[in-house]
Design a protein around this motif. Structure first.
Motif, PDB file in Angstrom:
ATOM      1  N   ARG A  75       0.259  -1.018  -0.124  1.00  0.00           N
ATOM      2  CA  ARG A  75      -0.124   0.100   0.358  1.00  0.00           C
ATOM      3  C   ARG A  75       1.078   1.017   0.185  1.00  0.00           C
ATOM      4  NH1 ARG A  75      -4.052  -3.049  -1.579  1.00  0.00           N
ATOM      5  NH2 ARG A  75      -5.928  -2.789  -0.052  1.00  0.00           N
ATOM      6  N   VAL A  76       0.453   2.120  -0.697  1.00  0.00           N
ATOM      7  CA  VAL A  76       0.954   3.783  -1.016  1.00  0.00           C
ATOM      8  C   VAL A  76       0.663   4.032   0.310  1.00  0.00           C
ATOM      9  CG1 VAL A  76       1.978   5.410  -2.114  1.00  0.00           C
ATOM     10  CG2 VAL A  76       2.061   3.052  -3.152  1.00  0.00           C
ATOM     11  N   LEU A  77       1.363   4.994   0.924  1.00  0.00           N
ATOM     12  CA  LEU A  77       0.588   6.042   2.520  1.00  0.00           C
ATOM     13  C   LEU A  77       1.118   7.831   1.822  1.00  0.00           C
ATOM     14  CD1 LEU A  77       0.151   4.155   4.872  1.00  0.00           C
ATOM     15  CD2 LEU A  77      -1.640   4.076   4.125  1.00  0.00           C
ATOM     16  N   ASN A  78       0.128   8.443   1.842  1.00  0.00           N
ATOM     17  CA  ASN A  78       0.670   9.763   1.376  1.00  0.00           C
ATOM     18  C   ASN A  78      -0.104  10.934   2.542  1.00  0.00           C
ATOM     19  OD1 ASN A  78      -1.237   9.802  -0.814  1.00  0.00           O
ATOM     20  ND2 ASN A  78      -0.676  11.645  -0.848  1.00  0.00           N
ATOM     21  N   THR A  79       1.035  12.220   2.694  1.00  0.00           N
ATOM     22  CA  THR A  79      -0.106  13.256   2.992  1.00  0.00           C
ATOM     23  C   THR A  79      -1.038  14.044   1.775  1.00  0.00           C
ATOM     24  OG1 THR A  79       0.668  13.384   4.493  1.00  0.00           O
ATOM     25  CG2 THR A  79      -0.147  15.204   4.109  1.00  0.00           C
ATOM     26  N   GLU A  80      -2.050  14.605   2.321  1.00  0.00           N
ATOM     27  CA  GLU A  80      -3.371  14.452   0.648  1.00  0.00           C
ATOM     28  C   GLU A  80      -3.577  15.829   1.726  1.00  0.00           C
ATOM     29  OE1 GLU A  80      -6.861  14.915  -1.937  1.00  0.00           O
ATOM     30  OE2 GLU A  80      -6.277  13.044  -0.100  1.00  0.00           O
ATOM     31  N   TYR A  81      -3.548  17.894   1.650  1.00  0.00           N
ATOM     32  CA  TYR A  81      -4.237  18.734   1.948  1.00  0.00           C
ATOM     33  C   TYR A  81      -5.540  19.154   0.853  1.00  0.00           C
ATOM     34  CZ  TYR A  81       1.390  18.927   3.730  1.00  0.00           C
ATOM     35  OH  TYR A  81       1.859  18.444   4.063  1.00  0.00           O
ATOM     36  N   LEU A  82      -6.261  19.243   1.956  1.00  0.00           N
ATOM     37  CA  LEU A  82      -7.373  19.819   1.302  1.00  0.00           C
ATOM     38  C   LEU A  82      -7.725  20.953   1.479  1.00  0.00           C
ATOM     39  CD1 LEU A  82      -9.100  16.226   3.752  1.00  0.00           C
ATOM     40  CD2 LEU A  82      -8.565  16.319   1.227  1.00  0.00           C
ATOM     41  N   GLY A  83      -7.024  22.105   1.576  1.00  0.00           N
ATOM     42  CA  GLY A  83      -7.441  23.032   2.336  1.00  0.00           C
ATOM     43  C   GLY A  83      -7.993  23.350   3.146  1.00  0.00           C
ATOM     44  N   GLY A  84      -8.038  24.865   3.220  1.00  0.00           N
ATOM     45  CA  GLY A  84      -8.997  25.370   4.708  1.00  0.00           C
ATOM     46  C   GLY A  84      -8.278  24.444   6.418  1.00  0.00           C
ATOM     47  N   GLY A  85      -6.740  24.810   6.109  1.00  0.00           N
ATOM     48  CA  GLY A  85      -5.928  23.336   6.992  1.00  0.00           C
ATOM     49  C   GLY A  85      -5.967  22.469   7.743  1.00  0.00           C
ATOM     50  N   ARG A  86      -6.823  21.541   6.439  1.00  0.00           N
ATOM     51  CA  ARG A  86      -7.587  20.592   6.630  1.00  0.00           C
ATOM     52  C   ARG A  86      -5.900  19.621   5.743  1.00  0.00           C
ATOM     53  NH1 ARG A  86     -12.219  18.474   4.664  1.00  0.00           N
ATOM     54  NH2 ARG A  86     -12.045  16.446   6.553  1.00  0.00           N
ATOM     55  N   VAL A  87      -5.970  18.291   6.705  1.00  0.00           N
ATOM     56  CA  VAL A  87      -5.233  17.427   6.081  1.00  0.00           C
ATOM     57  C   VAL A  87      -5.648  15.650   6.174  1.00  0.00           C
ATOM     58  CG1 VAL A  87      -2.615  18.439   5.705  1.00  0.00           C
ATOM     59  CG2 VAL A  87      -3.543  17.406   8.171  1.00  0.00           C
ATOM     60  N   GLN A  88      -5.353  14.958   5.329  1.00  0.00           N
ATOM     61  CA  GLN A  88      -5.862  13.517   6.374  1.00  0.00           C
ATOM     62  C   GLN A  88      -4.502  12.731   4.888  1.00  0.00           C
ATOM     63  OE1 GLN A  88      -9.608  12.619   3.974  1.00  0.00           O
ATOM     64  NE2 GLN A  88      -8.745  12.316   1.488  1.00  0.00           N
ATOM     65  N   LEU A  89      -4.513  11.293   5.433  1.00  0.00           N
ATOM     66  CA  LEU A  89      -3.816  10.163   5.001  1.00  0.00           C
ATOM     67  C   LEU A  89      -4.652   9.852   3.866  1.00  0.00           C
ATOM     68  CD1 LEU A  89      -1.524   8.415   7.756  1.00  0.00           C
ATOM     69  CD2 LEU A  89      -0.910  10.408   7.018  1.00  0.00           C
ATOM     70  N   THR A  90      -4.358   9.732   3.030  1.00  0.00           N
ATOM     71  CA  THR A  90      -4.201   8.952   1.842  1.00  0.00           C
ATOM     72  C   THR A  90      -3.685   7.607   0.894  1.00  0.00           C
ATOM     73  OG1 THR A  90      -5.029  10.680   0.552  1.00  0.00           O
ATOM     74  CG2 THR A  90      -5.568   9.231  -0.653  1.00  0.00           C
ATOM     75  N   GLU A  91      -4.929   6.162   1.149  1.00  0.00           N
ATOM     76  CA  GLU A  91      -4.157   5.202   0.532  1.00  0.00           C
ATOM     77  C   GLU A  91      -4.611   4.741  -0.928  1.00  0.00           C
ATOM     78  OE1 GLU A  91      -4.470   0.646   2.262  1.00  0.00           O
ATOM     79  OE2 GLU A  91      -5.487   2.217   3.149  1.00  0.00           O
ATOM     80  N   TRP A  92      -3.759   3.990  -0.929  1.00  0.00           N
ATOM     81  CA  TRP A  92      -4.022   3.805  -2.407  1.00  0.00           C
ATOM     82  C   TRP A  92      -2.803   2.081  -2.638  1.00  0.00           C
ATOM     83  CZ3 TRP A  92      -5.164   7.329  -6.232  1.00  0.00           C
ATOM     84  CH2 TRP A  92      -4.868   8.636  -5.710  1.00  0.00           C
ATOM     85  N   ASP A  93      -3.511   1.561  -3.621  1.00  0.00           N
ATOM     86  CA  ASP A  93      -3.184  -0.145  -3.501  1.00  0.00           C
ATOM     87  C   ASP A  93      -1.864   0.196  -5.203  1.00  0.00           C
ATOM     88  OD1 ASP A  93      -4.356  -0.094  -6.102  1.00  0.00           O
ATOM     89  OD2 ASP A  93      -6.049  -1.116  -5.818  1.00  0.00           O
ATOM     90  N   LEU A  94      -1.273  -0.729  -5.391  1.00  0.00           N
ATOM     91  CA  LEU A  94      -0.672  -0.802  -6.520  1.00  0.00           C
ATOM     92  C   LEU A  94      -1.447  -1.057  -8.011  1.00  0.00           C
ATOM     93  CD1 LEU A  94       2.318  -2.894  -4.867  1.00  0.00           C
ATOM     94  CD2 LEU A  94       1.890  -0.088  -4.680  1.00  0.00           C
ATOM     95  N   ASN A  95      -1.966  -1.198  -7.603  1.00  0.00           N
ATOM     96  CA  ASN A  95      -3.540  -0.967  -9.611  1.00  0.00           C
ATOM     97  C   ASN A  95      -3.606   0.769  -9.780  1.00  0.00           C
ATOM     98  OD1 ASN A  95      -2.853  -3.184  -9.620  1.00  0.00           O
ATOM     99  ND2 ASN A  95      -4.414  -4.119  -8.411  1.00  0.00           N
TER     100      ASN A  95
END
Length: 322
Positions: free
Chosen positions: A219-239
């Motif tokens: 799995r690939v995990l990265n930081t995603e910036y959503l605007g307005g000071g909000r962030v989340q971790l996003t998870e992807w598979d290898l496809n």
């Protein structure tokens, strides 16, 4: 590079996967256990772990000397052979093949970086052309190493390369190498993440996925910036499919086979995300989320903390219920 995991909670040998710790459970908690330190170590830190977490690599600094590599196999200390300059291990596989780089001091010219593969007490410098620097950042269980190279005169122009166990170096264009698993490497460019098949060269985009990023348990995990000071971790598979998002996370660290995501939120607080929500890690001396860290299938945490003397120390945090 990274990673993919599993350690026995009490004696650190391989064991069946355990569930992640519940959000609230009486008489349960994290218990920190320092990894054994080499004699003369002024400080030491963990920098990587193997797919099943039976191996952990790091480095330490003897007083007045160059940094030396260290390998822990099921918690047993094995020092790597010293070099004449700083040794920086970054990753290890399940059979103790270590990837990393040597940092060679050159006075006013600055440091020279040379990628290596290490096994059975011997270093193999990986193919680097004259005038190039190289850093290895990941190794798969076949012993293939992925990393990044750049030229002395163009330090900001970096190229992702693979050094196969058998064969010559392969280049995959500009970017930064994250890790390798099987025949796939994960890398980033300015605005996206990519999964590349090293056999066919087929590239799959992870739109908007950028640094910080880790590869763990396929799995690939990265930081995603959503605007307005909000962030989340996003998870992807290898496809290239986005398969998860974790509210409030700003720094990904790892994911185990039980589906638990390890990262940080808010003011650098380490936390675990499960289907039931987020649980902050509570322990004596928390793992430093700005260092390498991971979570095993047995919910053990691996990382580095700052001691009372202000110096880093490699440790495990075991989830123990009385």
């Amino acid at each position: 590079m990274k990673r993919t995991r599993a350690l026995l909670i009490a004696v650190l040998v391989l064991a069946p996967a355990a569930a992640a710790p519940p959000a609230a459970a009486a008489a349960c908690g994290y218990d920190r256990r320092d990894l054994p330190a080499p004699a003369g170590a002024d400080h030491h830190r963990a920098t990587g772990s193997s797919t099943n977490n039976s191996r952990i690599v790091g480095w330490y600094s003897p007083s007045g000397g160059y940094a030396r590599g260290v390998l822990w196999v099921n918690s047993t200390l094995r020092e790597m052979a010293p070099l004449h300059f700083n040794v920086r291990p970054t990753a290890v596989n399940n059979t103790s093949v270590v990837a990393g780089y040597e940092e060679v001091h050159r006075g006013e010219l600055g440091s020279l970086y040379r990628a290596f593969r290490y096994e059975n007490g011997a270093y193999e410098y990986l193919g680097t052309e004259p005038g190039e620097h190289s850093r290895a950042t990941g190794v798969n269980d076949a012993g293939d190493v992925v990393g990044t190279v750049w030229r002395e005169e163009s330090p900001l122009v970096r190229t992702v390369v693979l050094w196969p166990r058998n064969g010559t170096r392969k280049s995959f264009g500009q970017g930064v190498a994250i890790g390798v698993t099987g025949q796939k490497i994960v890398m980033t460019t300015d605005w996206s993440g990519w999964v590349v098949d090293t056999g066919t060269g087929v590239r799959t985009e992870l739109p908007g996925a950028g640094l910080p990023m880790v590869l763990d348990n396929d799995r690939v995990l990265n930081t995603e910036y959503l605007g307005g000071g909000r962030v989340q971790l996003t998870e992807w598979d290898l496809n290239g499919v986005r398969v998860g998002a974790y509210d409030g996370g700003f720094k990904p660290l790892g994911k185990n086979g039980s589906g638990t995501v390890f990262g940080a939120h808010g003011d650098s607080t380490p936390a675990l995300w499960r289907k039931t929500g987020r649980t902050d890690v509570v322990a004596d001396r928390l793992p430093d989320v700005h260092e390498y860290a991971d979570v095993t299938d047995a919910a053990t945490l691996i990382g580095t903390y700052e001691g009372a003397d202000g110096k880093p120390r490699a440790a495990r945090w075991l989830w123990i219920c009385s």
